[in-house]
Design a protein around this motif. Structure first.
Motif: not given
Length: 153
Positions: A31-37, A61-71, A85-86
């Motif tokens: 959370e809050g990492h924006r160098d790479l999403v 880089w500080k990397v944020k991983v977003v798990d969608l969970r729902w498609l 902001g990424a």
């Protein structure tokens, strides 16, 4: 296991009855990492987390991983909120390149006005998924995500 056999880092407590995840709600790592999403789902989540570790070491880089969970329905507002902001975005979709979930994710980002953010898609090949080790020839892997990040550097 996330990074190496036996590390137990992919384990988490299962939610108690009545505490299910709300429809459309995702999960964020870094959370809050924006160098790479990296936006992904399913098998892409542990793959993205391993790649994020390598990318962080290689590029700082500080990397944020977003798990969608729902498609379905795809939560376009959530996707845009997480990518806003990424500096760079990778959409990791283990499905096929054509007509995959990744296309919907990219569309959500573009329609939210984020089309000018440098972006790459990492997907499976446009073919059926063969069984056993042959699947590794058509599905994306950690190295593909790391290579996409290098293209964005």
């Amino acid at each position: 296991d996330l990074y190496e056999p036996g590390d137990g880092q992919w384990l988490f407590p299962y939610p108690a009855p009545g505490q299910a995840v709300a429809l459309g709600e995702g999960r964020v790592y870094g959370e809050g990492h924006r160098d790479l999403v990296i936006v992904t789902y399913g098998n892409g989540v542990p793959m993205a987390l391993r790649a994020a570790r390598t990318i962080g070491q290689a590029h700082g880089w500080k990397v944020k991983v977003v798990d969608l969970r729902w498609l379905v329905p795809l939560n376009a507002a959530y996707i845009a909120e997480q990518a806003r902001g990424a500096k760079r975005v990778i959409v990791l979709d283990e499905g096929r390149h054509s007509a995959g979930v990744g296309e919907g994710v990219v569309t959500a980002l573009v329609e939210a006005g984020l089309g000018d953010v440098p972006m790459r898609r990492v997907t499976g090949a446009d073919t059926y998924t063969p069984l056993a080790g042959a699947a590794l020839l058509v599905l994306p892997g950690d190295a593909d995500v790391v290579a996409a990040a290098a293209q964005l550097a």
